[in-house]
Design an enzyme around this catalytic site. Structure first.
Site, PDB file in Angstrom:
ATOM      1  N   PRO A   1     -26.524 -37.425  21.184  1.00 18.67           N
ATOM      2  CA  PRO A   1     -27.152 -36.557  22.183  1.00 18.67           C
ATOM      3  C   PRO A   1     -26.252 -35.388  22.552  1.00 18.67           C
ATOM      4  O   PRO A   1     -25.048 -35.549  22.770  1.00 18.67           O
ATOM      5  CB  PRO A   1     -27.354 -37.511  23.369  1.00 18.67           C
ATOM      6  CG  PRO A   1     -27.565 -38.846  22.724  1.00 18.67           C
ATOM      7  CD  PRO A   1     -26.630 -38.850  21.536  1.00 18.67           C
ATOM      8  N   CYS A   2     -26.872 -34.196  22.623  1.00 19.29           N
ATOM      9  CA  CYS A   2     -26.071 -32.972  22.701  1.00 19.29           C
ATOM     10  C   CYS A   2     -26.209 -32.229  24.019  1.00 19.29           C
ATOM     11  O   CYS A   2     -25.765 -31.087  24.123  1.00 19.29           O
ATOM     12  CB  CYS A   2     -26.476 -32.036  21.562  1.00 19.29           C
ATOM     13  SG  CYS A   2     -28.224 -31.547  21.604  1.00 19.29           S
ATOM     14  N   GLN A   3     -26.828 -32.845  25.065  1.00 22.62           N
ATOM     15  CA  GLN A   3     -27.053 -32.105  26.301  1.00 22.62           C
ATOM     16  C   GLN A   3     -25.765 -31.514  26.865  1.00 22.62           C
ATOM     17  O   GLN A   3     -25.737 -30.398  27.363  1.00 22.62           O
ATOM     18  CB  GLN A   3     -27.706 -33.011  27.359  1.00 22.62           C
ATOM     19  CG  GLN A   3     -29.154 -33.356  27.074  1.00 22.62           C
ATOM     20  CD  GLN A   3     -29.292 -34.593  26.205  1.00 22.62           C
ATOM     21  OE1 GLN A   3     -28.333 -35.035  25.581  1.00 22.62           O
ATOM     22  NE2 GLN A   3     -30.495 -35.141  26.161  1.00 22.62           N
TER      23      GLN A   3
ATOM     24  N   TYR B   1     -23.164 -30.579  25.283  1.00 16.03           N
ATOM     25  CA  TYR B   1     -22.573 -29.551  24.431  1.00 16.03           C
ATOM     26  C   TYR B   1     -23.393 -28.265  24.418  1.00 16.03           C
ATOM     27  O   TYR B   1     -22.951 -27.240  23.908  1.00 16.03           O
ATOM     28  CB  TYR B   1     -22.468 -30.043  22.981  1.00 16.03           C
ATOM     29  CG  TYR B   1     -21.753 -31.358  22.805  1.00 16.03           C
ATOM     30  CD1 TYR B   1     -20.648 -31.685  23.576  1.00 16.03           C
ATOM     31  CD2 TYR B   1     -22.187 -32.281  21.852  1.00 16.03           C
ATOM     32  CE1 TYR B   1     -19.989 -32.894  23.407  1.00 16.03           C
ATOM     33  CE2 TYR B   1     -21.532 -33.489  21.671  1.00 16.03           C
ATOM     34  CZ  TYR B   1     -20.439 -33.796  22.451  1.00 16.03           C
ATOM     35  OH  TYR B   1     -19.793 -34.988  22.266  1.00 16.03           O
TER      36      TYR B   1
END
Length: 351
Positions: free
Chosen positions: A74-76, A78
């Site tokens: 999950p990239c929230q 970044y």
């Protein structure tokens, strides 16, 4: 080659891997609706619906085949659009450690990690360096590159970082762009049905009067269009849409229609963006929240239209409530971009 995907979402990355000839045996996804979508479209893959932290082993017969572990943590934290969570204190930014732990459990021949471009600069590259260090300590040779999906046949400008690591000392050579021209929004949506604001239609006929090579590719011999689901916007929102030309955004809306905003002059440039038929799409992220507008119709995008812009074929069916389907599409890795990576990876399978 055998594939295992973690943080799989609905399975865009797996679709690209399978298109390249990889036998994806296991997928892990904790979100119920995303896992149901994955299971619906990847019937031969075992789907584990659980938090990755609970996974203690991966049981499969690898024989003498090479194995690739892949996924997008999950990239929230970044993301460049998420300024509140860009720090070491955000636990979501450390989920890549679970990917590394899974790598230790499997010790695959190859590792492919996908994430947002913001990973490059988050905390001055701290997290990217941590990933490199952890993989190097496991014995992997690591390479990375930022790729734009539009360069690989996807009708969308979407930059993502790919990290590819080899256990056999191979410096992975990323696929190059060979396109003479980009696929546009018009190419992608030309044969899809006309819809209304808030329309919910499971299956509709194609607009057979208008086709492109891309739309023919996406049809995959489907006889009808699925997932024709459009969010219901208020009359005020629709009125705002009518003032926005193709390629325009909230700046084209008269001030008197934006009075509910404390200071509408500070709106994000991606809000109320009407797509242009003659260009690739902007990023298909949370397109409902950002209120991306159809190029010629005064409404938001349908789930199928967003899926087309992500390069999901029409026989790929999304499940769950409409907001969950929208999230699945927006978060997914474009299958054609993933295929380009895995096509290149397959060139090394006999080395």
């Amino acid at each position: 080659m055998i594939g295992i995907e973690v943080f799989s979402g609905p399975g865009g990355m797996s679709l690209g891997a399978k298109s390249a000839g990889i036998n994806v045996k296991i997928a892990v996804e904790k979100d119920y609706y995303a896992a149901q979508t994955y299971s619906k479209n990847h019937k031969e893959t075992t789907v584990v619906i659980d938090d990755i932290t609970n996974i203690k082993e991966f049981v499969f017969d690898r024989g003498k085949e090479q194995v690739v572990l892949f996924g997008g943590p999950p990239c929230q934290g970044y993301s460049s659009s998420n300024q509140k969570n860009k720090s070491k204190e955000n636990p979501k930014n450390w989920l890549f450690k679970e990917f590394i732990r899974c790598s230790k459990l499997i010790m695959p021949d190859w590792i492919v990690i996908e994430n947002v471009k913001g990973l490059l600069n988050l905390d001055k590259g701290f997290f990217l360096n941590e990933i490199f260090k952890d993989l190097n300590e496991l014995g992997y040779t690591v390479n990375y590159k930022v790729l734009n999906s539009v360069d690989y046949g996807v009708p969308q400008k979407r930059e993502r970082i790919f990290i590819v690591a080899s256990l056999n000392g191979i410096a992975f050579d990323f696929p190059s762009n060979k396109l003479e021209s980009y696929i546009t929004v018009g190419d992608a949506l030309t044969d899809l049905p006309i819809l209304n604001n808030g329309q919910i239609s499971d299956k509709l006929e194609y607009n057979s009067k208008s086709e492109s090579n891309y739309s023919k590719l996406m049809r995959c011999n489907a006889d009808k269009v699925k997932n024709n689901y459009v969010s219901k916007n208020s009359d005020l929102i629709i009125d705002r849409y009518t003032h926005i030309p193709q390629g325009g955004n909230w700046k084209n809306i008269p001030n008197e229609l934006m009075s509910n905003y404390k200071d509408h002059s500070r709106c994000h440039g991606g809000i109320y963006r009407r797509l242009s038929n003659d260009s690739p799409s902007v990023v298909i992220g949370n397109y409902r929240k950002n209120m991306l507008i159809h190029p010629t119709q005064n409404r938001g995008l349908s789930v199928r239209e967003a899926a087309r812009l992500q390069s999901f074929p029409d026989n790929f069916e999304f499940l769950g409530p409409i907001n969950q389907q929208q999230q699945q599409v927006g978060d997914a890795v474009p299958p054609l971009l993933a295929k380009a990576i895995f096509d290149k990876l397959m060139e090394y399978k006999n080395i």
